[in-house]
Design a protein around this motif. Structure first.
Motif, PDB file in Angstrom:
ATOM      1  N   ALA A  89      15.757  -1.920  -3.615  1.00  0.00           N
ATOM      2  CA  ALA A  89      14.614  -2.028  -2.712  1.00  0.00           C
ATOM      3  C   ALA A  89      13.362  -1.397  -3.319  1.00  0.00           C
ATOM      4  N   GLU A  90      13.528  -0.245  -3.937  1.00  0.00           N
ATOM      5  CA  GLU A  90      12.379   0.421  -4.560  1.00  0.00           C
ATOM      6  C   GLU A  90      11.792  -0.436  -5.678  1.00  0.00           C
ATOM      7  N   TYR A  91      12.665  -1.019  -6.503  1.00  0.00           N
ATOM      8  CA  TYR A  91      12.190  -1.871  -7.604  1.00  0.00           C
ATOM      9  C   TYR A  91      11.423  -3.072  -7.053  1.00  0.00           C
ATOM     10  N   MET A  92      11.985  -3.724  -6.047  1.00  0.00           N
ATOM     11  CA  MET A  92      11.325  -4.917  -5.497  1.00  0.00           C
ATOM     12  C   MET A  92       9.989  -4.547  -4.855  1.00  0.00           C
ATOM     13  N   ASN A  93       9.947  -3.428  -4.140  1.00  0.00           N
ATOM     14  CA  ASN A  93       8.694  -3.002  -3.515  1.00  0.00           C
ATOM     15  C   ASN A  93       7.610  -2.718  -4.559  1.00  0.00           C
ATOM     16  N   ASP A  94       8.020  -2.118  -5.683  1.00  0.00           N
ATOM     17  CA  ASP A  94       7.062  -1.850  -6.761  1.00  0.00           C
ATOM     18  C   ASP A  94       6.500  -3.152  -7.322  1.00  0.00           C
ATOM     19  N   ARG A  95       7.368  -4.164  -7.458  1.00  0.00           N
ATOM     20  CA  ARG A  95       6.903  -5.457  -7.983  1.00  0.00           C
ATOM     21  C   ARG A  95       5.952  -6.126  -6.991  1.00  0.00           C
ATOM     22  N   VAL A  96       6.229  -5.943  -5.711  1.00  0.00           N
ATOM     23  CA  VAL A  96       5.335  -6.498  -4.688  1.00  0.00           C
ATOM     24  C   VAL A  96       3.920  -5.953  -4.860  1.00  0.00           C
ATOM     25  N   GLN A  97       3.812  -4.634  -5.041  1.00  0.00           N
ATOM     26  CA  GLN A  97       2.504  -4.007  -5.196  1.00  0.00           C
ATOM     27  C   GLN A  97       1.810  -4.489  -6.474  1.00  0.00           C
ATOM     28  N   GLY A 147       7.719 -12.820  -2.222  1.00  0.00           N
ATOM     29  CA  GLY A 147       8.750 -12.922  -1.194  1.00  0.00           C
ATOM     30  C   GLY A 147       9.999 -12.178  -1.618  1.00  0.00           C
ATOM     31  N   LEU A 148      10.664 -11.524  -0.671  1.00  0.00           N
ATOM     32  CA  LEU A 148      11.903 -10.795  -0.943  1.00  0.00           C
ATOM     33  C   LEU A 148      13.039 -11.374  -0.108  1.00  0.00           C
ATOM     34  N   ILE A 149      14.218 -11.490  -0.745  1.00  0.00           N
ATOM     35  CA  ILE A 149      15.442 -11.832  -0.021  1.00  0.00           C
ATOM     36  C   ILE A 149      16.246 -10.554   0.121  1.00  0.00           C
ATOM     37  N   CYS A 150      16.469 -10.151   1.372  1.00  0.00           N
ATOM     38  CA  CYS A 150      17.202  -8.914   1.622  1.00  0.00           C
ATOM     39  C   CYS A 150      18.319  -9.189   2.629  1.00  0.00           C
ATOM     40  N   THR A 151      19.043  -8.151   2.985  1.00  0.00           N
ATOM     41  CA  THR A 151      20.129  -8.266   3.950  1.00  0.00           C
ATOM     42  C   THR A 151      19.827  -7.424   5.186  1.00  0.00           C
ATOM     43  N   VAL A 152      20.661  -7.569   6.186  1.00  0.00           N
ATOM     44  CA  VAL A 152      20.528  -6.752   7.401  1.00  0.00           C
ATOM     45  C   VAL A 152      20.533  -5.275   7.032  1.00  0.00           C
ATOM     46  N   ARG A 181       9.343  -3.948   1.620  1.00  0.00           N
ATOM     47  CA  ARG A 181       7.936  -4.147   1.975  1.00  0.00           C
ATOM     48  C   ARG A 181       7.411  -5.304   1.129  1.00  0.00           C
ATOM     49  N   ALA A 182       6.972  -6.381   1.765  1.00  0.00           N
ATOM     50  CA  ALA A 182       6.503  -7.526   0.984  1.00  0.00           C
ATOM     51  C   ALA A 182       5.616  -8.412   1.833  1.00  0.00           C
ATOM     52  N   ASP A 183       4.966  -9.385   1.187  1.00  0.00           N
ATOM     53  CA  ASP A 183       4.152 -10.359   1.912  1.00  0.00           C
ATOM     54  C   ASP A 183       5.034 -11.227   2.802  1.00  0.00           C
TER      55      ASP A 183
END
Length: 367
Positions: free
Chosen positions: A273-281, A291-296, A303-305
């Motif tokens: 999650a931290e890696y994906m959030n950093d890429r979003v920024q 866009g992020l694909i995550c789970t419940v 955090r993403a668009d």
């Protein structure tokens, strides 16, 4: 063959539990005349033509923009139908059919002369399955017993799990779509190759090679092993070598791909999650939509668009069912970059990761 792109594509709503006779008859007439009909199965929507008519298979390739060496799967409604299209039917096939047919399992046999090479992508083998969806079974029976049907999308795109997905890709290219809403499984069938099993002159059977899984799916390797013993994976289903000739759909060409660049992120859920959030920024600073694909389990960490929750890690079937629809939603929302968790550890994880890896062009980051 050039595809006609100006025809009217009609969507016909059909009742799964009691398929209307007149609707099935209309669709079957199109197929018998050499035309194309998209129809629901339990896995994804298929694009059907008469499997024993070379011209029908050519129309499938043209409508999809599919390479002609990428073999089609022949759909049947009765086990006895194999006798016409398979040169030999080994006992392992009967054992697997008794357990998994009708259902999401495709078996590969040495083909008979009845099957044109246009259907098999030029190969001497034929891929066959018996779907469990009532609409598919009725259509197969009414149209003559043999329907060649890859997924009903343009080649390379995420497979269609609703009639609207089919319409988006093939409107104006096919005359009819039978609509039964969203499918149940959401990923394509498991494919196992039995063509290495042959009959001796004395009537006994010999196996030149262990039956191989060419494409993982809802029916897992463990489930197959319980029925017929040793089963192995063909490394070809993950091959990106242009010189590899595919023995089954999905082995060679780019599949299931969204328009955006996609990356799979493997590791501890917090770090992912931290890696994906950093890429979003980083992407925002470049003016890119992410866009992020995550789970419940991880949705509150992301955090993403655009965030798409694919389901719970405790329910791998749900992950599979939502995968293609989510990839298409990202396309609709104009996302530039997609990052997804990995799903190696869920039920049918191998099948899900096979699709995700192809969608991402094998792009993976370990964190």
């Amino acid at each position: 063959m050039k595809v006609e792109c100006s025809m009217l594509t009609k969507i016909v709503r059909i009742n799964e539990k009691q398929p209307e006779t007149e609707k099935i008859a209309e669709a079957a007439a199109i197929i018998r005349d050499g035309g194309l009909v998209a129809f629901p199965t339990e896995t994804v929507y298929g694009l059907g033509a008469d499997a024993l008519l070379a011209e029908g298979s050519k129309r499938i390739y043209a409508a999809k923009g599919r390479p002609s060496d990428n073999p089609l799967i022949v759909h049947i409604a009765e086990f006895g139908a194999l006798e016409r299209i398979a040169a030999e039917i080994p006992p392992q096939a009967k054992a697997l059919a008794d357990v998994f047919w009708p259902g999401p399992l495709t078996m590969i046999f040495n083909k008979s002369e009845a099957v044109p090479r246009e259907t098999t992508g030029g190969l001497d083998t034929v891929a066959v399955r018996m779907p469990s969806h009532p609409v598919a079974l009725e259509l197969i029976r009414e149209s003559g017993g043999y329907i060649a049907a890859p997924s009903a999308n343009t080649s390379g795109r995420p497979s269609p799990t609703t009639a609207q997905h089919v319409y988006t890709d093939l409107n104006g290219r096919i005359p009819m779509i039978l609509d039964d809403g969203a499918v149940g499984i959401g990923i394509e069938s498991t494919i196992i190759d039995l063509s290495g099993i042959s009959k001796r002159e004395d009537g006994s059977w010999i196996s030149d090679e262990i039956p191989m899984i060419l494409r993982p799916g809802y029916i897992t390797r463990e489930m197959l092993t319980e029925v017929i013993g040793s089963v192995c994976d063909d490394p070809g289903f993950a091959s990106v070598d242009a010189n590899v000739r595919p023995k089954a759909p999905g082995m060679k060409y780019r599949h299931y791909a969204p328009k955006a660049e996609m990356t799979i992120v493997r590791g501890d859920s917090q770090r992912v999650a931290e890696y994906m959030n950093d890429r979003v920024q980083e992407n925002r600073e470049k003016g890119l939509k992410t866009g992020l694909i995550c789970t419940v389990e991880t949705e509150n960490l992301c955090r993403a668009d655009v965030i798409k929750c694919i389901g719970s890690r405790a329910d791998g079937d749900s992950v599979a069912r939502h995968l293609y629809a989510i990839l298409r939603e990202f396309d609709d929302l104009g996302v530039d970059r997609i990052y997804s968790e990995s799903f190696d550890d869920v039920r049918i994880g191998r099948a899900i990761m096979n699709r995700l890896m192809k969608a991402a062009g094998q792009r993976v980051v370990n964190v």
